[in-house]
Design an enzyme around this catalytic site. Structure first.
Site, PDB file in Angstrom:
ATOM      1  N   ASN A  42       0.741  -1.114   0.007  1.00 36.54           N
ATOM      2  CA  ASN A  42       0.022   0.070  -0.050  1.00 36.54           C
ATOM      3  C   ASN A  42       1.090   1.303   0.122  1.00 36.54           C
ATOM      4  O   ASN A  42       1.942   1.275   0.601  1.00 36.54           O
ATOM      5  CB  ASN A  42      -0.934  -0.203   1.110  1.00 36.54           C
ATOM      6  CG  ASN A  42      -0.417  -0.081   2.536  1.00 36.54           C
ATOM      7  OD1 ASN A  42       0.518  -0.720   2.659  1.00 36.54           O
ATOM      8  ND2 ASN A  42      -1.107   0.579   3.442  1.00 36.54           N
ATOM      9  N   GLU A  44       0.387   5.075   0.745  1.00 35.90           N
ATOM     10  CA  GLU A  44      -0.576   6.244   1.298  1.00 35.90           C
ATOM     11  C   GLU A  44      -0.426   7.685   0.723  1.00 35.90           C
ATOM     12  O   GLU A  44       0.868   7.762   0.146  1.00 35.90           O
ATOM     13  CB  GLU A  44      -0.745   6.318   2.650  1.00 35.90           C
ATOM     14  CG  GLU A  44      -1.289   4.864   3.098  1.00 35.90           C
ATOM     15  CD  GLU A  44      -1.545   4.985   4.845  1.00 35.90           C
ATOM     16  OE1 GLU A  44      -2.265   3.856   5.474  1.00 35.90           O
ATOM     17  OE2 GLU A  44      -0.854   5.674   5.427  1.00 35.90           O
ATOM     18  N   ALA A  46      -1.493  11.999   1.577  1.00 33.80           N
ATOM     19  CA  ALA A  46      -1.832  12.926   2.220  1.00 33.80           C
ATOM     20  C   ALA A  46      -3.415  13.252   1.952  1.00 33.80           C
ATOM     21  O   ALA A  46      -4.120  13.608   2.566  1.00 33.80           O
ATOM     22  CB  ALA A  46      -1.116  14.228   2.275  1.00 33.80           C
ATOM     23  N   TYR A  48      -6.215  11.452   0.960  1.00 30.67           N
ATOM     24  CA  TYR A  48      -6.368  10.224   1.374  1.00 30.67           C
ATOM     25  C   TYR A  48      -6.985   9.531  -0.056  1.00 30.67           C
ATOM     26  O   TYR A  48      -6.690   8.055  -0.119  1.00 30.67           O
ATOM     27  CB  TYR A  48      -7.378  10.076   2.411  1.00 30.67           C
ATOM     28  CG  TYR A  48      -6.632  10.573   3.715  1.00 30.67           C
ATOM     29  CD1 TYR A  48      -5.328  10.197   3.995  1.00 30.67           C
ATOM     30  CD2 TYR A  48      -7.659  11.004   4.773  1.00 30.67           C
ATOM     31  CE1 TYR A  48      -4.755  10.636   5.300  1.00 30.67           C
ATOM     32  CE2 TYR A  48      -6.973  11.478   5.861  1.00 30.67           C
ATOM     33  CZ  TYR A  48      -5.678  11.221   6.163  1.00 30.67           C
ATOM     34  OH  TYR A  48      -4.995  11.572   7.400  1.00 30.67           O
ATOM     35  N   GLU A  55      -3.093  -4.774  -3.036  1.00 33.03           N
ATOM     36  CA  GLU A  55      -3.611  -5.357  -4.083  1.00 33.03           C
ATOM     37  C   GLU A  55      -3.705  -4.812  -5.478  1.00 33.03           C
ATOM     38  O   GLU A  55      -3.317  -5.632  -6.615  1.00 33.03           O
ATOM     39  CB  GLU A  55      -4.851  -5.909  -3.642  1.00 33.03           C
ATOM     40  CG  GLU A  55      -5.152  -6.575  -2.489  1.00 33.03           C
ATOM     41  CD  GLU A  55      -5.497  -5.503  -1.452  1.00 33.03           C
ATOM     42  OE1 GLU A  55      -4.694  -4.751  -1.061  1.00 33.03           O
ATOM     43  OE2 GLU A  55      -6.341  -5.999  -0.510  1.00 33.03           O
TER      44      GLU A  55
END
Length: 131
Positions: A42, A44, A46, A48, A55
């Site tokens: 994953n 990420e 800021a 979101y 995946e």
């Protein structure tokens, strides 16, 4: 490759995760029909909504290499509960392999094996667009 070996690859990918906001690193290992493995973590952001799951990272890597059919995906997280693909990932995986097997691992090393069709019943995919 055994289910456990695929889980181990997914778990190793957690170390590459960029998860400063959730603190929840996730790794994935996607097995193609031809036996090749594509991994992901994953990433990420800021903002979101721009975050990408492990995946889908693995799936996009595979598709960018010309692969369109898959057998299994292993997803590993550190929580007490099993790390299941989110709805967006379920839909993305269904696009290519509705009969995919999903291996979901938790932080204790346990995992469950479930068909994607059980996680995404009555799914919508390319077959629904054919006339």
């Amino acid at each position: 490759m055994t289910d456990q070996e695929l889980i181990d690859l997914a778990r190793a990918m957690q170390e590459r995760s960029y998860a400063p906001y959730s603190g929840f690193p996730v790794g994935a290992a996607l097995e193609a029909e031809d036996g090749r493995i594509f991994t992901g973590c994953n990433v990420e952001n800021a903002a979101y909504g721009e975050t990408i799951c492990a995946e889908r990272t693995a799936l996009v890597k595979a598709v960018s290499e010309g692969v369109r059919a898959f057998r299994r995906i292993a997803v590993a997280g550190n929580g007490d509960d099993y790390c299941w693909p989110c709805g967006s990932c379920r839909q993305a995986l269904n696009e290519f392999s509705p009969n995919l097997t999903v291996l979901a691992a938790n932080g204790t090393g346990s995992f469950l094996s479930v068909p994607l069709s059980e996680l995404l019943p009555h799914s919508f995919g390319p077959r629904n667009l054919k006339k």
